[in-house]
Design a protein around this motif. Structure first.
Motif, mmCIF file in Angstrom:
data_model
loop_
_atom_site.group_PDB
_atom_site.id
_atom_site.type_symbol
_atom_site.label_atom_id
_atom_site.label_comp_id
_atom_site.label_asym_id
_atom_site.label_seq_id
_atom_site.Cartn_x
_atom_site.Cartn_y
_atom_site.Cartn_z
ATOM 1 N N ARG A 54 -10.369 37.506 102.041
ATOM 2 C CA ARG A 54 -9.868 38.757 101.493
ATOM 3 C C ARG A 54 -11.042 39.675 101.131
ATOM 4 O O ARG A 54 -12.153 39.212 100.858
ATOM 5 C CB ARG A 54 -9.018 38.482 100.258
ATOM 6 C CG ARG A 54 -7.814 37.583 100.524
ATOM 7 C CD ARG A 54 -6.748 38.305 101.337
ATOM 8 N NE ARG A 54 -5.589 37.477 101.585
ATOM 9 C CZ ARG A 54 -4.614 37.266 100.715
ATOM 10 N NH1 ARG A 54 -4.677 37.823 99.524
ATOM 11 N NH2 ARG A 54 -3.583 36.513 101.030
ATOM 12 N N THR A 55 -10.774 40.957 101.111
ATOM 13 C CA THR A 55 -11.854 41.927 100.901
ATOM 14 C C THR A 55 -12.411 41.879 99.479
ATOM 15 O O THR A 55 -13.618 42.019 99.285
ATOM 16 C CB THR A 55 -11.358 43.342 101.208
ATOM 17 O OG1 THR A 55 -10.179 43.629 100.437
ATOM 18 C CG2 THR A 55 -11.033 43.500 102.683
ATOM 19 N N ILE A 56 -11.549 41.683 98.495
ATOM 20 C CA ILE A 56 -12.040 41.612 97.110
ATOM 21 C C ILE A 56 -12.780 40.305 96.890
ATOM 22 O O ILE A 56 -13.864 40.274 96.308
ATOM 23 C CB ILE A 56 -10.871 41.753 96.116
ATOM 24 C CG1 ILE A 56 -10.251 43.146 96.225
ATOM 25 C CG2 ILE A 56 -11.354 41.502 94.684
ATOM 26 C CD1 ILE A 56 -9.041 43.354 95.329
ATOM 27 N N GLN A 57 -12.199 39.218 97.382
ATOM 28 C CA GLN A 57 -12.822 37.903 97.251
ATOM 29 C C GLN A 57 -14.217 37.899 97.866
ATOM 30 O O GLN A 57 -15.155 37.299 97.326
ATOM 31 C CB GLN A 57 -11.952 36.854 97.938
ATOM 32 C CG GLN A 57 -12.576 35.470 98.023
ATOM 33 C CD GLN A 57 -11.923 34.600 99.088
ATOM 34 O OE1 GLN A 57 -11.088 35.075 99.848
ATOM 35 N NE2 GLN A 57 -12.316 33.348 99.142
ATOM 36 N N SER A 58 -14.374 38.597 98.992
ATOM 37 C CA SER A 58 -15.645 38.616 99.712
ATOM 38 C C SER A 58 -16.608 39.662 99.167
ATOM 39 O O SER A 58 -17.754 39.735 99.623
ATOM 40 C CB SER A 58 -15.393 38.884 101.198
ATOM 41 O OG SER A 58 -14.519 37.915 101.751
ATOM 42 N N GLY A 59 -16.160 40.478 98.239
ATOM 43 C CA GLY A 59 -17.034 41.487 97.653
ATOM 44 C C GLY A 59 -17.141 42.770 98.451
ATOM 45 O O GLY A 59 -17.972 43.629 98.142
ATOM 46 N N PHE A 60 -16.301 42.921 99.470
ATOM 47 C CA PHE A 60 -16.347 44.133 100.298
ATOM 48 C C PHE A 60 -15.747 45.335 99.569
ATOM 49 O O PHE A 60 -16.184 46.467 99.752
ATOM 50 C CB PHE A 60 -15.609 43.918 101.613
ATOM 51 C CG PHE A 60 -16.177 42.824 102.463
ATOM 52 C CD1 PHE A 60 -17.548 42.670 102.602
ATOM 53 C CD2 PHE A 60 -15.342 41.935 103.137
ATOM 54 C CE1 PHE A 60 -18.077 41.656 103.390
ATOM 55 C CE2 PHE A 60 -15.859 40.929 103.930
ATOM 56 C CZ PHE A 60 -17.231 40.784 104.055
ATOM 57 N N LEU A 61 -14.728 45.081 98.760
ATOM 58 C CA LEU A 61 -14.069 46.125 97.980
ATOM 59 C C LEU A 61 -13.927 45.646 96.542
ATOM 60 O O LEU A 61 -13.798 44.444 96.289
ATOM 61 C CB LEU A 61 -12.686 46.450 98.554
ATOM 62 C CG LEU A 61 -12.634 46.982 99.987
ATOM 63 C CD1 LEU A 61 -11.185 47.032 100.487
ATOM 64 C CD2 LEU A 61 -13.274 48.358 100.097
ATOM 65 N N SER A 62 -13.949 46.587 95.605
ATOM 66 C CA SER A 62 -13.815 46.220 94.193
ATOM 67 C C SER A 62 -12.350 46.254 93.763
ATOM 68 O O SER A 62 -11.501 46.853 94.440
ATOM 69 C CB SER A 62 -14.622 47.187 93.324
ATOM 70 O OG SER A 62 -14.035 48.481 93.344
ATOM 71 N N LEU A 63 -12.079 45.643 92.627
ATOM 72 C CA LEU A 63 -10.721 45.673 92.082
ATOM 73 C C LEU A 63 -10.276 47.103 91.799
ATOM 74 O O LEU A 63 -9.121 47.466 92.052
ATOM 75 C CB LEU A 63 -10.660 44.848 90.798
ATOM 76 C CG LEU A 63 -10.648 43.326 90.950
ATOM 77 C CD1 LEU A 63 -10.835 42.649 89.593
ATOM 78 C CD2 LEU A 63 -9.355 42.847 91.590
ATOM 79 N N LEU A 64 -11.189 47.930 91.288
ATOM 80 C CA LEU A 64 -10.857 49.319 90.975
ATOM 81 C C LEU A 64 -10.526 50.098 92.248
ATOM 82 O O LEU A 64 -9.560 50.880 92.268
ATOM 83 C CB LEU A 64 -12.016 49.990 90.238
ATOM 84 C CG LEU A 64 -11.797 51.461 89.845
ATOM 85 C CD1 LEU A 64 -10.573 51.591 88.936
ATOM 86 C CD2 LEU A 64 -13.045 52.027 89.153
ATOM 87 N N GLU A 65 -11.303 49.893 93.293
ATOM 88 C CA GLU A 65 -11.042 50.586 94.563
ATOM 89 C C GLU A 65 -9.677 50.189 95.117
ATOM 90 O O GLU A 65 -8.911 51.038 95.598
ATOM 91 C CB GLU A 65 -12.139 50.259 95.579
ATOM 92 C CG GLU A 65 -13.473 50.916 95.284
ATOM 93 C CD GLU A 65 -14.568 50.448 96.224
ATOM 94 O OE1 GLU A 65 -15.405 51.282 96.629
ATOM 95 O OE2 GLU A 65 -14.603 49.237 96.549
ATOM 96 N N MET A 66 -9.366 48.906 95.047
ATOM 97 C CA MET A 66 -8.077 48.443 95.565
ATOM 98 C C MET A 66 -6.930 48.956 94.699
ATOM 99 O O MET A 66 -5.858 49.307 95.222
ATOM 100 C CB MET A 66 -8.057 46.921 95.629
ATOM 101 C CG MET A 66 -6.827 46.353 96.327
ATOM 102 S SD MET A 66 -6.691 46.890 98.065
ATOM 103 C CE MET A 66 -7.930 45.838 98.837
ATOM 104 N N LYS A 67 -7.153 49.023 93.411
ATOM 105 C CA LYS A 67 -6.112 49.532 92.502
ATOM 106 C C LYS A 67 -5.791 50.985 92.819
ATOM 107 O O LYS A 67 -4.613 51.388 92.860
ATOM 108 C CB LYS A 67 -6.577 49.387 91.059
ATOM 109 C CG LYS A 67 -5.480 49.627 90.026
ATOM 110 C CD LYS A 67 -5.992 49.301 88.626
ATOM 111 C CE LYS A 67 -4.875 49.440 87.602
ATOM 112 N NZ LYS A 67 -5.347 49.076 86.232
ATOM 113 N N LYS A 68 -6.813 51.790 93.076
ATOM 114 C CA LYS A 68 -6.608 53.190 93.440
ATOM 115 C C LYS A 68 -5.860 53.296 94.771
ATOM 116 O O LYS A 68 -4.987 54.157 94.941
ATOM 117 C CB LYS A 68 -7.949 53.919 93.538
ATOM 118 C CG LYS A 68 -8.639 54.131 92.201
ATOM 119 C CD LYS A 68 -9.971 54.848 92.381
ATOM 120 C CE LYS A 68 -10.652 55.095 91.041
ATOM 121 N NZ LYS A 68 -11.986 55.764 91.210
ATOM 122 N N ALA A 69 -6.196 52.417 95.714
ATOM 123 C CA ALA A 69 -5.537 52.422 97.022
ATOM 124 C C ALA A 69 -4.059 52.060 96.885
ATOM 125 O O ALA A 69 -3.209 52.618 97.581
ATOM 126 C CB ALA A 69 -6.235 51.447 97.959
#
Length: 301
Positions: A77-92
């Protein structure tokens, strides 16, 4: 550049499920009445946005609960791998929620006459429920995707009943009992796709408090559950063709796709390496799409 990570998080290989039932419903509707193509496009767009919303929410929710860890067999997963942050995903997730609502509202505006105000309100509430359910699958204090059988039930409803029967009404302004057969058929195939995902990560899910049908049944019974889901789907699809038979070609095209399903079930039964579930999941998504096309297109013959 993070675009590739957003594409990865959307899980493009699963997205054909969004429009498989909608396309099948459109083809059947088109063979019976004159259908507004714009309604079909808006149906597809809304369904795609909702599934991407669900996939983003799943990435976010599973990262918070710890389901995504080094033991997970599925794609990273992108968050697990550090590619995207929790905040970025929350905004998405917020953005996808708004886009899904706007697309859904435009769909209802295009497809439901104003005089049918109660039907409009019913579907309007349905859109809100779909958005909420896309998020709630794996986010919140009690995500229903972590409760035995609930994930399967909601997948059956959203990718089967609503996708096929729900869109059929928007195309034709009518409900038909034979479309319920196709709704159930496509819903069961979508449940089988989810079941592959759950069989693959069965051990890790159970260790981290995610209890799926596969985890409850165990791997051997989960494979039997998988087989029953697919063959019941085939029976329902075949019954629909029987009720609407025009030429022998409908059966020939249908049987051709069913052969792919039979080989898929055989591979699942003898599969030992759980990493190979990833390949079978992608195959079943594609076969499900072809299954819907085979019934829809052959209905024109």
């Amino acid at each position: 550049m993070k675009l590739k990570y957003w594409i990865y998080a959307a899980r493009f290989h699963t997205l054909p499920l969004s429009f498989s039932g909608i396309t099948l419903s459109f083809l059947i509707s088109k063979s019976r009445v004159n259908v507004n193509f714009n309604v079909y496009i808006l149906c597809v767009l809304t369904a795609l946005l909702l599934q991407i919303l669900a996939n983003f929410s799943n990435d976010y929710g599973d990262s918070i609960t710890g389901i995504d860890n080094f033991k997970r067999i599925g794609p990273k997963r992108t968050i697990q791998s550090g590619f995207l942050s929790l905040l970025e995903m929350k905004k998405a997730i917020y953005l996808l929620s708004v886009l899904s609502f706007l697309s859904g509202f435009l769909l209802l505006y295009q497809s439901i006459p104003f005089k049918k105000i109660f039907v409009f309100l019913f579907y309007f509430i349905g859109i809100l429920v779909c958005i909420y359910s896309s998020i709630k699958y794996s986010i919140g204090p009690s995500p229903y995707g972590y409760i035995v059988g609930m994930g399967d039930l909601f997948v059956f409803i959203f990718f089967g009943l609503l996708s096929v029967e729900g869109s059929y009404f928007l195309y034709t302004q009518t409900l038909q009992m034979d479309m319920f057969l196709l709704s159930s058929s496509m819903g069961l195939l979508s449940v089988a796709v989810l079941n592959i995902n759950n069989m693959r990560d069965l051990d890790n899910d159970c260790e981290n408090g995610k209890y799926t049908m596969a985890g409850w049944l165990g791997i051997k019974r989960a494979k039997l559950y998988h087989m029953i889901s697919i063959f019941t789907s085939v029976f329902l699809g075949g019954f629909f063709i029987f009720l609407n038979q025009k030429t022998i070609y409908q059966w020939l095209i249908f049987i051709l796709v069913v052969i792919f399903l039979i080989f898929h079930v055989k591979r699942i039964f003898f599969l030992k390496d759980k990493k190979l579930f990833n390949l079978e999941l992608k195959r079943l998504v594609l076969i499900t799409f072809l299954y819907g096309l085979s019934i829809g297109i052959s209905n024109f013959l």
